[in-house]
Design a protein around this motif. Structure first.
Motif, PDB file in Angstrom:
ATOM      1  N   SER A  91       0.833  -1.198   0.000  1.00 27.64           N
ATOM      2  CA  SER A  91       0.000   0.000   0.000  1.00 27.64           C
ATOM      3  C   SER A  91       0.870   1.251   0.000  1.00 27.64           C
ATOM      4  O   SER A  91       1.904   1.298   0.678  1.00 27.64           O
ATOM      5  N   THR A 130      -2.444  -4.420 -11.771  1.00 30.35           N
ATOM      6  CA  THR A 130      -2.738  -3.286 -12.653  1.00 30.35           C
ATOM      7  C   THR A 130      -3.311  -3.766 -13.980  1.00 30.35           C
ATOM      8  O   THR A 130      -4.330  -3.255 -14.463  1.00 30.35           O
ATOM      9  N   ARG A 138     -11.732  -2.148 -15.503  1.00 31.27           N
ATOM     10  CA  ARG A 138     -11.896  -0.803 -16.062  1.00 31.27           C
ATOM     11  C   ARG A 138     -12.581  -0.827 -17.433  1.00 31.27           C
ATOM     12  O   ARG A 138     -13.592  -0.181 -17.618  1.00 31.27           O
ATOM     13  N   GLU A 266      -6.636   3.900 -14.254  1.00 33.65           N
ATOM     14  CA  GLU A 266      -6.361   2.793 -13.337  1.00 33.65           C
ATOM     15  C   GLU A 266      -5.231   3.153 -12.388  1.00 33.65           C
ATOM     16  O   GLU A 266      -4.162   3.616 -12.802  1.00 33.65           O
ATOM     17  N   LEU A 267      -5.474   2.955 -11.095  1.00 27.52           N
ATOM     18  CA  LEU A 267      -4.431   3.003 -10.065  1.00 27.52           C
ATOM     19  C   LEU A 267      -4.656   1.816  -9.150  1.00 27.52           C
ATOM     20  O   LEU A 267      -5.665   1.742  -8.446  1.00 27.52           O
ATOM     21  N   THR A 270      -5.703   2.128  -5.316  1.00 30.29           N
ATOM     22  CA  THR A 270      -6.950   2.754  -4.867  1.00 30.29           C
ATOM     23  C   THR A 270      -7.631   1.932  -3.780  1.00 30.29           C
ATOM     24  O   THR A 270      -8.059   2.466  -2.748  1.00 30.29           O
ATOM     25  N   ARG A 271      -7.734   0.631  -3.990  1.00 32.51           N
ATOM     26  CA  ARG A 271      -8.455  -0.203  -3.022  1.00 32.51           C
ATOM     27  C   ARG A 271      -7.783  -0.171  -1.649  1.00 32.51           C
ATOM     28  O   ARG A 271      -8.457  -0.014  -0.617  1.00 32.51           O
ATOM     29  N   MET A 273      -5.586   2.115  -0.553  1.00 27.82           N
ATOM     30  CA  MET A 273      -5.479   3.492  -0.062  1.00 27.82           C
ATOM     31  C   MET A 273      -6.761   3.937   0.647  1.00 27.82           C
ATOM     32  O   MET A 273      -6.728   4.617   1.669  1.00 27.82           O
ATOM     33  N   PHE A 274      -7.911   3.526   0.095  1.00 26.77           N
ATOM     34  CA  PHE A 274      -9.193   3.947   0.655  1.00 26.77           C
ATOM     35  C   PHE A 274      -9.877   2.853   1.477  1.00 26.77           C
ATOM     36  O   PHE A 274     -10.966   3.073   2.007  1.00 26.77           O
ATOM     37  N   THR A 276     -11.363   0.137   0.504  1.00 29.29           N
ATOM     38  CA  THR A 276     -12.671  -0.077  -0.107  1.00 29.29           C
ATOM     39  C   THR A 276     -13.285  -1.396   0.358  1.00 29.29           C
ATOM     40  O   THR A 276     -12.572  -2.330   0.732  1.00 29.29           O
TER      41      THR A 276
END
Length: 335
Positions: A91, A130, A138, A266-267, A270-271, A273-274, A276
């Motif tokens: 992360s 990715t 995506r 796409e990053l 994201t999952r 970092m937040f 999710t």
């Protein structure tokens, strides 16, 4: 424990102070964390971007690709146990993998492919996640789908491109067109499964026309998007899809309107970092990739081995990544 850090952003990779060897206290795993003994790492463009651009007030450990052995688990861990061999990308919000020990949330970790050594496994996670998210999440290609559709991958011989070519060729029915610019990278992309490889230093539409291709349905741009953007818009079919991962200084979406082209960014961080609700999908994804590798469907994308994990070797790896001429992944193993 041994670790490699940067303490001042903006230094060139040739500066011996851009990355330094230090000793740090061993980390303690949280409730859903694994404490991993890092055996091997690989280097990605994100490492170099953060070293150059992110100011720090204390030493920061970089590294977002690793393979190692679980030494301890948090109280709420259910997916792994001590002794398991694992691989993961980590992360952005936590210390990276360029250290002897690292804590990482179990929901973004997979069991290492049994058929790979640690170095070969460390080349896989970030680029596999990715590429998978780009292709299936995506732009929404279905597995075993895409019959009659064409995918153009700009930068097919790099880390993400090397995995994306394989996933698209092995798990879909898309016609896969990659770009590369040197004989060795053209051969690399072809060996990984691209149906056609064209040169991104030359005009793309003309090369596609020579292949009998008027337009493509999907473009995934992995590098120098701003440089290729007008050609991307030109070669995309009406109602096509455009996805990217790099950081153009500006991106004007208005040219996409005329053709009703959809834009996807796409990053893979994201999952994590937040945090999710679907964060565990990255564990599931890595588990699937691990099985595909062990079944011989996918292969590792190691391009070069740079020796042991230390500041001098990591500086060399950063320098190569910054040339944008790396083929596949650069890996380091052991401390």
């Amino acid at each position: 424990m041994k670790a490699i850090v940067y303490t001042q952003h903006g230094l060139p990779s040739t500066d011996e102070n851009s990355l330094i060897d230090i000793e740090l206290l061993e980390p303690t795993p949280g409730p859903r964390d694994l404490l991993v003994e890092v055996k091997a790492v690989s280097v990605n463009p994100v490492d170099t971007k953060i070293r150059r651009n992110a100011p720090v007030t204390e030493p920061r450990v970089l590294g977002w690709d690793a393979a190692g052995v679980v030494r301890a688990v948090g109280a709420e861990v259910t997916l792994f146990k001590a002794g398991d061999e694992v691989f993961y990308a980590g992360s952005l919000t936590r210390p990276g993998s360029n250290s002897q020990l690292q804590v990482v949330d179990e929901r973004i970790v997979g069991h290492k492919p049994a058929s790979l050594d640690f170095a070969d496994a460390a080349a896989i996670p970030l680029t596999a996640i990715t590429a998978w998210e780009l292709l299936f999440d995506r732009v929404g290609v279905a597995e075993n789908g895409g019959e009659g559709r064409r995918l153009l991958i700009i930068g097919a011989a790099g880390g993400v491109g090397s995995m994306l070519v394989q996933l698209a060729r092995k798990l879909t029915r898309l016609t896969v067109i990659g770009t590369a610019s040197r004989p060795e990278t053209i051969q690399w992309a072809s060996e990984l499964g691209a149906h056609h490889v064209i040169d991104h230093t030359r005009p793309l539409p003309e090369q596609l026309h020579k292949l009998g291709i008027d337009n493509v349905d999907i473009v995934i741009s992995l590098t120098h998007t701003d440089q290729h953007y007008p050609q991307i818009v030109e070669v995309l079919a009406p109602q096509g899809q455009f996805a990217l991962i790099d950081d153009p200084a500006a991106l004007d979406a208005l040219p996409l309107k005329r053709k009703s082209i959809s834009l996807h960014w796409e990053l893979m961080f994201t999952r994590s970092m937040f945090g999710t609700p679907d964060m565990i999908k990255q564990h599931e994804l890595l588990q699937r990739v691990s099985r595909l590798i062990d079944d011989g469907v996918l292969r590792t994308t190691v391009g070069e081995r740079f020796g042991t994990i230390n500041a001098a070797n990591l500086r060399r790896a950063h320098a190569l990544i910054e040339t944008n001429r790396a083929r596949g992944k650069v890996v380091l193993e052991g401390f």
